[in-house]
Design a protein around this motif. Structure first.
Motif, PDB file in Angstrom:
ATOM      1  N   LEU A  23       0.832  -1.198   0.000  1.00  0.00           N
ATOM      2  CA  LEU A  23       0.000   0.000   0.000  1.00  0.00           C
ATOM      3  C   LEU A  23       0.872   1.256   0.000  1.00  0.00           C
ATOM      4  N   ALA A  24       1.934   1.248   0.805  1.00  0.00           N
ATOM      5  CA  ALA A  24       2.841   2.398   0.823  1.00  0.00           C
ATOM      6  C   ALA A  24       3.488   2.593  -0.551  1.00  0.00           C
ATOM      7  N   ALA A  25       3.946   1.481  -1.148  1.00  0.00           N
ATOM      8  CA  ALA A  25       4.545   1.564  -2.481  1.00  0.00           C
ATOM      9  C   ALA A  25       3.509   1.973  -3.518  1.00  0.00           C
ATOM     10  N   LEU A  26       2.303   1.481  -3.372  1.00  0.00           N
ATOM     11  CA  LEU A  26       1.224   1.802  -4.305  1.00  0.00           C
ATOM     12  C   LEU A  26       0.883   3.287  -4.258  1.00  0.00           C
ATOM     13  N   LEU A  27       0.825   3.843  -3.064  1.00  0.00           N
ATOM     14  CA  LEU A  27       0.555   5.276  -2.937  1.00  0.00           C
ATOM     15  C   LEU A  27       1.680   6.099  -3.566  1.00  0.00           C
ATOM     16  N   ALA A  28       2.916   5.689  -3.337  1.00  0.00           N
ATOM     17  CA  ALA A  28       4.047   6.405  -3.923  1.00  0.00           C
ATOM     18  C   ALA A  28       4.037   6.289  -5.444  1.00  0.00           C
ATOM     19  N   LEU A  29       3.793   5.080  -5.953  1.00  0.00           N
ATOM     20  CA  LEU A  29       3.759   4.882  -7.397  1.00  0.00           C
ATOM     21  C   LEU A  29       2.587   5.608  -8.044  1.00  0.00           C
ATOM     22  N   SER A  30       1.490   5.729  -7.317  1.00  0.00           N
ATOM     23  CA  SER A  30       0.333   6.454  -7.855  1.00  0.00           C
ATOM     24  C   SER A  30       0.692   7.908  -8.125  1.00  0.00           C
ATOM     25  N   LEU A  31       1.507   8.457  -7.261  1.00  0.00           N
ATOM     26  CA  LEU A  31       1.918   9.847  -7.443  1.00  0.00           C
ATOM     27  C   LEU A  31       2.943   9.989  -8.565  1.00  0.00           C
ATOM     28  N   VAL A  32       3.777   8.964  -8.737  1.00  0.00           N
ATOM     29  CA  VAL A  32       4.862   9.034  -9.731  1.00  0.00           C
ATOM     30  C   VAL A  32       4.410   8.558 -11.106  1.00  0.00           C
ATOM     31  N   SER A  33       3.791   7.375 -11.163  1.00  0.00           N
ATOM     32  CA  SER A  33       3.449   6.750 -12.446  1.00  0.00           C
ATOM     33  C   SER A  33       2.006   6.935 -12.855  1.00  0.00           C
ATOM     34  N   GLY A  34       1.210   7.483 -11.988  1.00  0.00           N
ATOM     35  CA  GLY A  34      -0.212   7.602 -12.270  1.00  0.00           C
ATOM     36  C   GLY A  34      -0.990   6.532 -11.537  1.00  0.00           C
ATOM     37  N   ALA A  35      -2.117   6.925 -10.984  1.00  0.00           N
ATOM     38  CA  ALA A  35      -2.896   6.025 -10.129  1.00  0.00           C
ATOM     39  C   ALA A  35      -3.427   4.817 -10.890  1.00  0.00           C
ATOM     40  N   LYS A  36      -3.924   5.008 -12.088  1.00  0.00           N
ATOM     41  CA  LYS A  36      -4.536   3.893 -12.820  1.00  0.00           C
ATOM     42  C   LYS A  36      -3.514   2.813 -13.151  1.00  0.00           C
ATOM     43  N   ARG A  37      -2.368   3.215 -13.625  1.00  0.00           N
ATOM     44  CA  ARG A  37      -1.322   2.248 -13.977  1.00  0.00           C
ATOM     45  C   ARG A  37      -0.839   1.499 -12.737  1.00  0.00           C
ATOM     46  N   ALA A  38      -0.609   2.226 -11.655  1.00  0.00           N
ATOM     47  CA  ALA A  38      -0.115   1.599 -10.431  1.00  0.00           C
ATOM     48  C   ALA A  38      -1.145   0.633  -9.850  1.00  0.00           C
ATOM     49  N   VAL A  39      -2.399   1.047  -9.807  1.00  0.00           N
ATOM     50  CA  VAL A  39      -3.453   0.192  -9.247  1.00  0.00           C
ATOM     51  C   VAL A  39      -3.683  -1.037 -10.119  1.00  0.00           C
ATOM     52  N   PHE A  40      -3.670  -0.876 -11.427  1.00  0.00           N
ATOM     53  CA  PHE A  40      -3.842  -2.017 -12.308  1.00  0.00           C
ATOM     54  C   PHE A  40      -2.703  -3.022 -12.121  1.00  0.00           C
ATOM     55  N   GLY A  41      -1.467  -2.536 -12.029  1.00  0.00           N
ATOM     56  CA  GLY A  41      -0.322  -3.416 -11.785  1.00  0.00           C
ATOM     57  C   GLY A  41      -0.423  -4.123 -10.448  1.00  0.00           C
ATOM     58  N   PHE A  42      -0.880  -3.395  -9.435  1.00  0.00           N
ATOM     59  CA  PHE A  42      -1.067  -3.992  -8.112  1.00  0.00           C
ATOM     60  C   PHE A  42      -2.115  -5.099  -8.157  1.00  0.00           C
ATOM     61  N   LEU A  43      -3.258  -4.816  -8.782  1.00  0.00           N
ATOM     62  CA  LEU A  43      -4.323  -5.820  -8.857  1.00  0.00           C
ATOM     63  C   LEU A  43      -3.898  -7.038  -9.667  1.00  0.00           C
ATOM     64  N   LEU A  44      -3.159  -6.807 -10.733  1.00  0.00           N
ATOM     65  CA  LEU A  44      -2.653  -7.917 -11.527  1.00  0.00           C
ATOM     66  C   LEU A  44      -1.698  -8.778 -10.695  1.00  0.00           C
ATOM     67  N   ALA A  45      -0.824  -8.135  -9.931  1.00  0.00           N
ATOM     68  CA  ALA A  45       0.111  -8.869  -9.074  1.00  0.00           C
ATOM     69  C   ALA A  45      -0.632  -9.662  -8.005  1.00  0.00           C
ATOM     70  N   GLN A  46      -1.656  -9.054  -7.416  1.00  0.00           N
ATOM     71  CA  GLN A  46      -2.416  -9.760  -6.383  1.00  0.00           C
ATOM     72  C   GLN A  46      -3.162 -10.947  -6.982  1.00  0.00           C
ATOM     73  N   GLY A  47      -3.648 -10.794  -8.200  1.00  0.00           N
ATOM     74  CA  GLY A  47      -4.286 -11.918  -8.886  1.00  0.00           C
ATOM     75  C   GLY A  47      -3.316 -13.067  -9.085  1.00  0.00           C
ATOM     76  N   VAL A  48      -2.081 -12.748  -9.453  1.00  0.00           N
ATOM     77  CA  VAL A  48      -1.057 -13.778  -9.640  1.00  0.00           C
ATOM     78  C   VAL A  48      -0.743 -14.459  -8.309  1.00  0.00           C
ATOM     79  N   VAL A  49      -0.581 -13.675  -7.247  1.00  0.00           N
ATOM     80  CA  VAL A  49      -0.228 -14.235  -5.933  1.00  0.00           C
ATOM     81  C   VAL A  49      -1.356 -15.106  -5.383  1.00  0.00           C
ATOM     82  N   ILE A  50      -2.589 -14.625  -5.468  1.00  0.00           N
ATOM     83  CA  ILE A  50      -3.724 -15.408  -4.964  1.00  0.00           C
ATOM     84  C   ILE A  50      -3.903 -16.678  -5.783  1.00  0.00           C
ATOM     85  N   SER A  51      -3.757 -16.583  -7.098  1.00  0.00           N
ATOM     86  CA  SER A  51      -3.876 -17.769  -7.959  1.00  0.00           C
ATOM     87  C   SER A  51      -2.772 -18.773  -7.673  1.00  0.00           C
ATOM     88  N   ALA A  52      -1.544 -18.293  -7.495  1.00  0.00           N
ATOM     89  CA  ALA A  52      -0.429 -19.190  -7.188  1.00  0.00           C
ATOM     90  C   ALA A  52      -0.633 -19.867  -5.833  1.00  0.00           C
TER      91      ALA A  52
END
Length: 193
Positions: A23-52
């Motif tokens: 969450l801390a990294a996500l908030l920082a990345l949202s400010l740097v890379s844009g919220a949509k890109r950061a959140v989409f990457g986060f959700l994709l990563a969580q999907g991979v982790v939960i699926s694995a």
């Protein structure tokens, strides 16, 4: 029914507490890379982790059905090590270090690397559960990931959200891992009967 809700809630809480660094990294990345890109990457990563974690849980059930509970040694050990590091003050700070135009793939890989503690808690928890409880756990974990993404989207715009709050709450992560490991190990004795 209450058992399923409580199990889903436990997976929800474990997912939240092991993702506070994300969450801390996500908030920082949202400010740097844009919220949509950061959140989409986060959700994709969580999907991979939960699926694995789910795939590992399903695989362990088929290979060693009565030994799945001993996977609780993983989060227990990692939690104890994290607690020792935290007490000694040797925990290293990890900050997101991506370029401003980082791709979704790079953001996803960053969050997958930050989610090993989530995987270490979720995989044994799911492996040592009955299929219906496993479903409740996956639903709880998915809802937690969506909740964190929502907090990040709102937090990117709110001035009160900072990494300081997330770092304070992150001190709870070793305790969550230890408790999850103990729960999984204590439940393994009932599986052997």
């Amino acid at each position: 029914m209450l058992d399923f809700v409580l199990f889903g809630l436990s997976a929800f809480i474990a997912q939240i507490l092991t993702n506070l660094d994300n969450l801390a990294a996500l908030l920082a990345l949202s400010l740097v890379s844009g919220a949509k890109r950061a959140v989409f990457g986060f959700l994709l990563a969580q999907g991979v982790v939960i699926s694995a974690a789910l795939l590992l849980a399903l695989g362990v059930e088929d290979v060693v059905p009565h030994w799945a509970g001993y996977l609780g040694l993983i989060p227990l050990s990692l939690g104890i090590l994290a607690l020792i590091r935290q007490r000694r003050g040797t925990e290293t700070e990890t900050h997101a270090n991506l370029d401003t135009g980082a791709s979704v793939i790079m953001v996803t890989l960053l969050f997958i690397s930050l989610s090993m503690d989530t995987f270490a808690v979720l995989a044994p928890l799911l492996a040592d559960s009955a299929p219906t409880f496993r479903t409740a756990g996956v639903i709880g974990a998915v809802l937690a990931a969506l909740g964190l993404a929502t907090v990040a989207l709102l937090g990117a715009k709110a001035p009160f959200m900072s990494g300081t709050l997330a770092r304070r709450l992150e001190r709870l992560v070793p305790y969550v891992m230890i408790c999850a490991g103990l729960y999984i190990l204590s439940n393994s004795w009932t599986d052997a009967i």
